[in-house]
Design an enzyme around this catalytic site. Structure first.
Site, mmCIF file in Angstrom:
data_model
loop_
_atom_site.group_PDB
_atom_site.id
_atom_site.type_symbol
_atom_site.label_atom_id
_atom_site.label_comp_id
_atom_site.label_asym_id
_atom_site.label_seq_id
_atom_site.Cartn_x
_atom_site.Cartn_y
_atom_site.Cartn_z
ATOM 1 N N SER A 122 15.849 -19.464 82.819
ATOM 2 C CA SER A 122 16.957 -19.376 81.785
ATOM 3 C C SER A 122 17.406 -20.826 81.487
ATOM 4 C CB SER A 122 18.037 -18.656 82.699
ATOM 5 O OG SER A 122 19.139 -18.510 81.779
ATOM 6 N N ASP A 134 20.625 -18.857 75.079
ATOM 7 C CA ASP A 134 20.208 -19.599 76.207
ATOM 8 C C ASP A 134 18.649 -19.441 76.374
ATOM 9 O OD1 ASP A 134 19.855 -17.303 77.303
ATOM 10 O OD2 ASP A 134 20.596 -17.838 79.373
ATOM 11 N N ASP A 178 19.389 -14.075 77.033
ATOM 12 C CA ASP A 178 20.430 -13.175 77.616
ATOM 13 C C ASP A 178 21.644 -13.534 77.776
ATOM 14 O OD1 ASP A 178 20.188 -14.991 79.784
ATOM 15 O OD2 ASP A 178 19.838 -13.439 81.334
ATOM 16 N N GLU A 181 30.861 -12.183 80.644
ATOM 17 C CA GLU A 181 31.247 -13.416 81.406
ATOM 18 C C GLU A 181 31.627 -14.376 80.326
ATOM 19 O OE1 GLU A 181 28.962 -14.162 85.369
ATOM 20 O OE2 GLU A 181 27.913 -14.342 83.825
ATOM 21 N N ALA A 182 32.528 -15.246 80.576
ATOM 22 C CA ALA A 182 32.978 -16.211 79.409
ATOM 23 C C ALA A 182 31.646 -16.977 79.090
ATOM 24 C CB ALA A 182 34.044 -17.078 80.011
ATOM 25 N N ARG A 225 35.251 -21.496 94.030
ATOM 26 C CA ARG A 225 34.013 -20.918 94.606
ATOM 27 C C ARG A 225 32.757 -21.594 94.680
ATOM 28 N NH1 ARG A 225 30.776 -19.513 90.386
ATOM 29 N NH2 ARG A 225 29.692 -18.255 91.456
ATOM 30 N N GLY A 278 26.617 -20.148 93.224
ATOM 31 C CA GLY A 278 25.428 -19.137 93.558
ATOM 32 C C GLY A 278 24.159 -19.871 93.191
ATOM 33 N N ARG A 293 32.549 -24.979 92.684
ATOM 34 C CA ARG A 293 32.933 -25.244 91.514
ATOM 35 C C ARG A 293 34.667 -24.807 91.417
ATOM 36 N NH1 ARG A 293 28.649 -24.995 88.300
ATOM 37 N NH2 ARG A 293 26.971 -23.965 88.645
HETATM 38 C C1 16G Z 1 23.773 -16.820 87.272
HETATM 39 C C2 16G Z 1 24.056 -15.306 86.723
HETATM 40 C C3 16G Z 1 25.381 -15.484 85.856
HETATM 41 C C4 16G Z 1 26.438 -16.398 86.604
HETATM 42 C C5 16G Z 1 25.898 -17.836 86.920
HETATM 43 C C6 16G Z 1 26.885 -18.512 87.842
HETATM 44 C C7 16G Z 1 22.718 -13.418 86.212
HETATM 45 C C8 16G Z 1 21.603 -12.823 85.367
HETATM 46 N N1 16G Z 1 23.102 -14.715 86.041
HETATM 47 O O1 16G Z 1 23.125 -17.510 86.272
HETATM 48 O O2 16G Z 1 25.720 -14.321 85.749
HETATM 49 O O3 16G Z 1 27.288 -16.601 85.471
HETATM 50 O O4 16G Z 1 24.766 -17.562 87.935
HETATM 51 O O5 16G Z 1 26.339 -19.594 88.387
HETATM 52 O O6 16G Z 1 23.371 -12.768 87.004
HETATM 53 P P1 16G Z 1 27.224 -20.200 89.587
HETATM 54 O O7 16G Z 1 27.157 -19.444 90.743
HETATM 55 O O8 16G Z 1 26.510 -21.545 89.821
HETATM 56 O O9 16G Z 1 28.494 -20.618 89.064
HETATM 57 MG MG MG Z 2 19.770 -16.651 80.795
#
Ligand code: 16G
Ligand code: MG
Length: 559
Positions: A81, A293, A297, A387-388, A513, A516, A522
């Protein structure tokens, strides 16, 4: 006990149904680096490309098992991505084009982390736990983005599929949403569309042409849109597709991959997180631009005003534009179909307030990650989720689709017109996952039909100033959250500290949080002015650092 430490015999499964010797032999050619542990997270597996060969091979194996279990075609997408070009990643796509089921995410993690000698045992174990019928045929479709490593890595997926006797079709270069589309088409016997790139172009563009006929017939203007393609796959696919659009819309591609590096100083993630335009695009005042991106997506819009000030139109404003248009059409057909908007805690407070108080649309908040929003949006006749950061789409329930199609045939004129538009919108939205191309076409259609300029769209509401920061801690899992990530449960005292800080400012809100996708925590803050927002973000970061085991440099004021 972890999943690869199971007893050595598995009497339930006839091991001869899988050629485990062949798996072991092939696996040596895709050896796992010692000690490497990876997690199937919200974005699948994602890390440096050079560490992923074994993961790809094993995801090929897993896709075969999932295909046998679901008796359906399964997708495997090779992409990272918006990550830097050197990274890569892999995601599995479930039968209806949705994200892999949570229980299989666990199987994926076990399989990816099994030491070589345990691999056969883990395969047998998964087959047993998931009651996989090993006699069933398996079919896997594969897509990949434009990263230099993607071709080789998708070959490793194919090696995994074939060694377990699965059949496959390699689509080669695809956007992530296109692969989701292919999977759904194949499993719906073509009802959702034709499972070819051509079929995808035709489905979306004919809905777009039909929907915008009225607007472009008025002949008011020929609309141009500048698209920053992040030097990724979106550029190739838009270049192939753009001649299908109605003559009313022309798209001009920038960062098309001929010169720059993937996602480097460009793309939706760069624009959203730096709140500035990408490099490599020529922007004139008040011109409408958007960024995809790296796997197309996600989408965000933006423009420069006459004073040179940059305005970002993110996923929240996209959701607002789309839901207000849908609400108008629903009022017209007057059939009581429910409309709901799903956001995450990152949604700007102004957007939530506008949706709830001005538009009177119910708004729900879920955890971060497309699958959570998607799941919630399925509860409505029409569920808008964004999502924002620009991931999102609109889902129509089967019942809503049937009703709309019926009204488009039978009702009287005005109602029929609205129902026909909704019918086109159903076709135009990729119902499997957020899709930058499909979202872009819906947005362009709505702007054209409503005669809205990008400034008028932007003026729907004013974003509250906001700031995101990262804090390094020894173990980010010491933080756990509840209430869609808006409240901290652990470590003790942190939520109380955040509450006290938030109270110091007007219109303020803050949450933290564990990420992920990165090894950090964050922090998000918003308040009435940028200065106050920045202070709040800093103070919350410091509280995280102190109460959740911060490491390295202490957060600094002023960043
Ligand atoms: C991933 C997720 C996205 C989310 C981002 C948060 C999918 C396809 N992609 O890229 O939706 O906004 O993680 O990242 O679900 P973070 O947990 O590092 O903030
Ligand atoms: Mg993407």
């Amino acid at each position: 006990m972890n999943c690869w430490g199971q007893p050595d015999f598995c009497p339930e499964v006839d091991k001869t149904d899988m050629d485990l010797d062949a798996v072991t032999k092939q696996s040596v050619l895709h050896a796992k680096p010692d000690g490497l542990i990876l997690q199937y997270g919200t974005a699948g597996f994602r890390t440096k490309a050079e560490h992923l060969d074994h993961v790809m091979f094993r995801m090929g194996l897993l896709a075969v098992l999932r295909s046998k279990q679901t008796k359906s075609t399964i997708g495997v997408m090779v992409t990272a991505s918006h990550n830097p070009e050197e990274d890569n990643g892999v995601k599995l796509v479930d039968p209806l084009g949705e994200m892999l089921a949570a229980s299989w995410e666990e199987h994926a993690t076990c399989l990816a982390n099994a030491e070589e000698q345990h691999l056969p045992r883990v395969l047998v174990d998964i087959s047993e736990k998931a009651a996989v019928d090993l006699h069933q045929d398996a079919f896997v479709v594969i897509g990949r983005d434009t990263r230099p490593s993607s071709e080789r890595l998708s070959q490793s997926v194919i090696d995994g599929v074939t060694v377990l006797g699965g059949q496959f079709y390699d689509y080669g270069l695809l956007t992530t949403p296109q692969l989701h589309y292919m999977v759904f088409c194949r499993n719906s016997n073509g009802q959702y569309g034709k499972a070819t790139v051509e079929g995808y172009y035709q489905k979306l563009s004919s809905a777009f042409v039909e929907l915008t006929k009225q607007a472009f017939c008025r002949g008011d203007d020929h609309r141009t849109l500048k698209v920053d393609c992040a030097n990724g796959i979106g550029a190739l696919k838009l270049a192939e597709m753009k001649h299908y659009f109605s003559p009313g819309l022309s798209v001009q591609l920038f960062n098309d991959g001929t010169k720059g590096k993937l996602n480097h100083l460009c793309g939706a993630d760069f624009v959203k997180s730096h709140q500035k335009p990408p490099q490599g695009i020529e922007m004139r005042a008040n011109e409408r631009c958007c960024s995809f991106d790296g796997d197309a997506d996600r989408i965000v819009y933006y423009y420069h005003d006459a004073d040179g000030q940059f305005h970002l139109i993110d996923g929240d404003k996209i959701a607002t534009l789309i839901s207000s248009f849908l609400k108008e059409l629903l009022l017209e057909i007057g059939d009581g179909l429910s409309l709901g908007v799903v956001q995450t805690a990152y949604a700007n407070g102004s957007s939530t307030r506008y949706l709830e108080e001005v538009m009177k649309v119910p708004v729900y908040c879920t955890k971060t990650g497309v699958k959570h929003l998607h799941h919630k949006a399925q509860e409505f006749d029409i569920g808008v989720y964004f999502e924002a950061n620009g991931h999102g789409t609109v889902l129509f329930s089967k019942a809503a689709e049937t009703k709309i199609k019926q009204l488009a045939k039978e009702s009287e004129d005005e109602k029929r017109k609205a129902a026909k538009m909704l019918e086109n919108i159903i076709d135009l939205f990729n119902q499997t996952i957020g899709d930058a191309i499909s979202d872009m076409l819906v947005i362009e259609a709505i702007l054209a039909l409503k005669g809205l300029t990008v400034q008028q769209w932007d003026a729907l509401y004013t974003d509250l100033p906001n700031r995101q920061l990262k804090v390094k801690v020894a173990d980010r899992q010491v933080i756990s959250t509840t209430d869609a990530e808006r409240q901290v449960v652990k470590p003790p005292g942190l939520q109380e500290a955040i509450n006290d800080l938030v109270k110091k400012y007007r219109l303020s809100r803050a949450f933290v949080r564990p990420s992920g996708t990165e090894d950090i925590v964050r922090v998000y803050a918003e308040a009435d002015s940028q200065e106050n927002t920045d202070s709040l973000a800093y103070e919350v970061s410091l509280a995280v650092f102190q109460l959740a085991g911060g490491i390295g440099e202490r957060p600094q004021r002023g960043f």
